[in-house]
Design an enzyme around this catalytic site. Sequence first.
Site, PDB file in Angstrom:
ATOM      1  N   HIS A  87      12.475  14.578  22.778  1.00 56.26           N
ATOM      2  CA  HIS A  87      13.805  14.780  22.573  1.00 56.26           C
ATOM      3  C   HIS A  87      14.160  13.644  21.316  1.00 56.26           C
ATOM      4  O   HIS A  87      13.991  12.204  21.855  1.00 56.26           O
ATOM      5  CB  HIS A  87      14.692  14.575  23.769  1.00 56.26           C
ATOM      6  CG  HIS A  87      14.341  15.611  24.629  1.00 56.26           C
ATOM      7  ND1 HIS A  87      14.436  15.663  26.046  1.00 56.26           N
ATOM      8  CD2 HIS A  87      14.208  17.155  24.473  1.00 56.26           C
ATOM      9  CE1 HIS A  87      14.415  16.887  26.559  1.00 56.26           C
ATOM     10  NE2 HIS A  87      14.253  17.666  25.550  1.00 56.26           N
ATOM     11  N   GLU A  90      16.038  10.171  22.183  1.00 56.88           N
ATOM     12  CA  GLU A  90      15.775   9.218  23.077  1.00 56.88           C
ATOM     13  C   GLU A  90      14.890   8.230  22.650  1.00 56.88           C
ATOM     14  O   GLU A  90      13.480   8.075  23.044  1.00 56.88           O
ATOM     15  CB  GLU A  90      14.990  10.201  24.146  1.00 56.88           C
ATOM     16  CG  GLU A  90      16.053  11.036  24.913  1.00 56.88           C
ATOM     17  CD  GLU A  90      15.510  12.165  25.813  1.00 56.88           C
ATOM     18  OE1 GLU A  90      14.064  12.231  26.142  1.00 56.88           O
ATOM     19  OE2 GLU A  90      16.106  13.104  26.299  1.00 56.88           O
ATOM     20  N   HIS A 215      10.843   9.914  28.586  1.00 56.05           N
ATOM     21  CA  HIS A 215      12.190  10.499  28.122  1.00 56.05           C
ATOM     22  C   HIS A 215      13.348   9.421  28.647  1.00 56.05           C
ATOM     23  O   HIS A 215      13.021   8.219  28.967  1.00 56.05           O
ATOM     24  CB  HIS A 215      12.573  11.663  28.969  1.00 56.05           C
ATOM     25  CG  HIS A 215      11.863  13.036  28.620  1.00 56.05           C
ATOM     26  ND1 HIS A 215      12.460  13.977  27.806  1.00 56.05           N
ATOM     27  CD2 HIS A 215      10.678  13.412  28.562  1.00 56.05           C
ATOM     28  CE1 HIS A 215      11.485  14.963  27.309  1.00 56.05           C
ATOM     29  NE2 HIS A 215      10.377  14.559  27.904  1.00 56.05           N
ATOM     30  N   GLU A 285      12.104   8.805  33.096  1.00 59.64           N
ATOM     31  CA  GLU A 285      13.599   8.770  32.600  1.00 59.64           C
ATOM     32  C   GLU A 285      13.829   7.572  32.348  1.00 59.64           C
ATOM     33  O   GLU A 285      14.110   6.699  33.592  1.00 59.64           O
ATOM     34  CB  GLU A 285      14.320   9.722  33.087  1.00 59.64           C
ATOM     35  CG  GLU A 285      14.044  11.315  33.277  1.00 59.64           C
ATOM     36  CD  GLU A 285      14.820  12.069  32.027  1.00 59.64           C
ATOM     37  OE1 GLU A 285      15.444  11.353  30.998  1.00 59.64           O
ATOM     38  OE2 GLU A 285      14.622  13.250  32.095  1.00 59.64           O
TER      39      GLU A 285
HETATM   40  O1  0X9 Z   1      15.799  18.196  30.556  1.00 64.94           O
HETATM   41  C1  0X9 Z   1      14.580  17.426  30.226  1.00 64.94           C
HETATM   42  O2  0X9 Z   1      13.980  17.833  29.567  1.00 64.94           O
HETATM   43  C2  0X9 Z   1      14.477  15.980  30.830  1.00 64.94           C
HETATM   44  N1  0X9 Z   1      15.700  15.161  31.069  1.00 64.94           N
HETATM   45  S1  0X9 Z   1      16.315  14.709  29.358  1.00 64.94           S
HETATM   46  O3  0X9 Z   1      17.496  14.101  29.806  1.00 64.94           O
HETATM   47  N2  0X9 Z   1      15.175  13.570  28.820  1.00 64.94           N
HETATM   48  O4  0X9 Z   1      16.395  15.895  28.853  1.00 64.94           O
HETATM   49  C3  0X9 Z   1      14.057  16.280  32.374  1.00 64.94           C
HETATM   50  C4  0X9 Z   1      12.865  16.967  32.432  1.00 64.94           C
HETATM   51  C5  0X9 Z   1      12.453  17.098  33.990  1.00 64.94           C
HETATM   52  N3  0X9 Z   1      11.283  16.939  34.333  1.00 64.94           N
HETATM   53  C6  0X9 Z   1      10.525  17.096  35.499  1.00 64.94           C
HETATM   54  N4  0X9 Z   1      11.499  17.186  36.636  1.00 64.94           N
HETATM   55  N5  0X9 Z   1       9.353  16.870  35.662  1.00 64.94           N
HETATM   56 ZN    ZN Z   2      14.409  14.062  27.230  1.00 63.64          ZN
END
Ligand code: 0X9
Ligand code: ZN
Length: 588
Positions: A87, A90, A215, A285
Amino acid sequence: MKYIFFITLVVCSLFCSGQILNFSNFHTPAQVDAALTQLQTTYPTKARVITIGNSLGGLPIKALKISSNPLVNDPAKGDVVFVAEHHAREWISVEVALYLADQLLARYSTDMALQADMDNLQIYIVPTVNPDGYQYTQTPANRMWRKNRRNNGDGTFGVDLNRNWGYQWGLSSGSSSTTSDDTYRGTAAFSEPETVVIRDFLNGLTNLKSFVSYHSYSELYLRPWSYTTSDPPGETTLRSLVQRNIGRIASVHGHTYTEEIWYTSSGEATDYVWQEKRVAAFTPELRPSSGAGGGFAPPPGEIIPCAEENFPAARALIHDAARTGIWIKDSPGDTGAEPSTGAFWISPDIWTDPVDLVAGSTVDLHIRVRNNTGVSQSNVTVDAYFTDPRIALEFPSATSVLIGTRTITVPAAGTEIVMPWTVPSGRNSWGELHWCVGVVLKHADDMPLTTVINRTSNIACKNFETREVISGAILTLAATNFLSTAAELQVTNGNFKLPPGFRYEVLEKEIKREKAPGAGTLRKGKLLKSTGILLEPGESIQIPIRISFDGNLPDNSEFSLQGNIIPLVAGKREVISNGYTYSLKSRQ
Ligand code: 0X9
Ligand code: ZN
């Protein structure tokens, strides 16, 4: 005076922290490139910048390969991959990846444990998965851009690269089909060059051990699944890694990352890696914990503490990938090397006493735990499961059953533990009396990174055949008269009160008798009564006994069939002594 002060700082940055790169502010794309080159120049024998592919906009997607011989691919070494910035906005993920590279290289020559681990591995760090997006966010007005820069052809731009991976791609619950949305998944799984480049790069590695996709933000440490709130196979394995890593993060600056996220995402990178590779795959994260801390744009002062706290978690995964300290054999010839070769369902380190496995009986399950660290290791967890090997040979899995857990100290020479196992009743999904016992060894410093048995020295399994106790089953009671005189064998139900509805029947017509070599003349045995059988000296007998019961036996009801051998006066049915007894027992 000023000059001397400057030199002191340089010396300290080289020899005190060893840090080469500058983390006082976020690296621009050009500075990321320069940083990678600088690491390669500083550590020419350990680091190599490689271009693993190009973005949609034609920018190189670069990886820093860190290895004792980075110019050569060594398939015997484990591969560990850290990627950042799926992303665009980030930014702190880029910094954490660069800091990791910098520290690994800086500490290599002084931290002997790290050096030993790194010498067994090829570590790849990709600081910008999405270079087009990263470039785009350099303009303040675009600072909050998330996706890549795909022209969707309808006036909108961008595909969410973390919705474009090929496992469970396209679920409407975890991604969007609306091109303007921030979570737009693209026209197909792997429609975007950036996800294809990372996927193909992973596929080209011979011995992938773990994968981390950084992330931000929220201070979470996420594991698969992302597309669903259901547990993945290997949940226990993944969770213990997450908890260990969260502990490592918290130990640095007291920031306790949490395990859960409040929404699902489909087509996510680590879901694909876990599904396709079954290697530990995590989505940390990073800082800050909330929007109040700056959200996607935290103050630059957060870079160092965030990178510092994430280093030990990455370091722990590197250690797991490199070491085979606490281990268990997959097969007699297994040396602990990963992967092991040949059959992996015949561990000599898992066995039962007795060997005969009557369904429902409780036996001793023996497990040998090996240690090649040279010193005693405490707090080693040993989890034993059994499973239907026709469904999944994975421990644990949705269909595996926990036999027991022990936390033990493993001396340098290794150790053996015993736990009770109630042998499964019934048949597996292929109708066989065939079950598999799996053992998982965990130590905070040496965790399995996969559930694939031959790819980790921490997991082993052994297939077993069982014998079913069902109404109508025939058990065989075998006896030999070792006395020098004739004896009477009596079969009784011993001292146990048989469960209600339970019966047994000696199948007299199917009795087999044979003379032991060297024994006296064999006289045709004479049945004294239904349970009393005359045995000549040296004579052996096998008595089939049919057991039957009404319905199911109550849990843990015990029955025992006992053979008493009673020596007799020659030619007469006159008891000389009490003889001896033995028994056939079961439990259901
Ligand atoms: O939404 C996403 O892609 C991730 N959060 S972000 O705020 N960086 O965009 C979360 C991905 C979730 N992944 C897992 N639960 N493994
Ligand atoms: Zn992300």
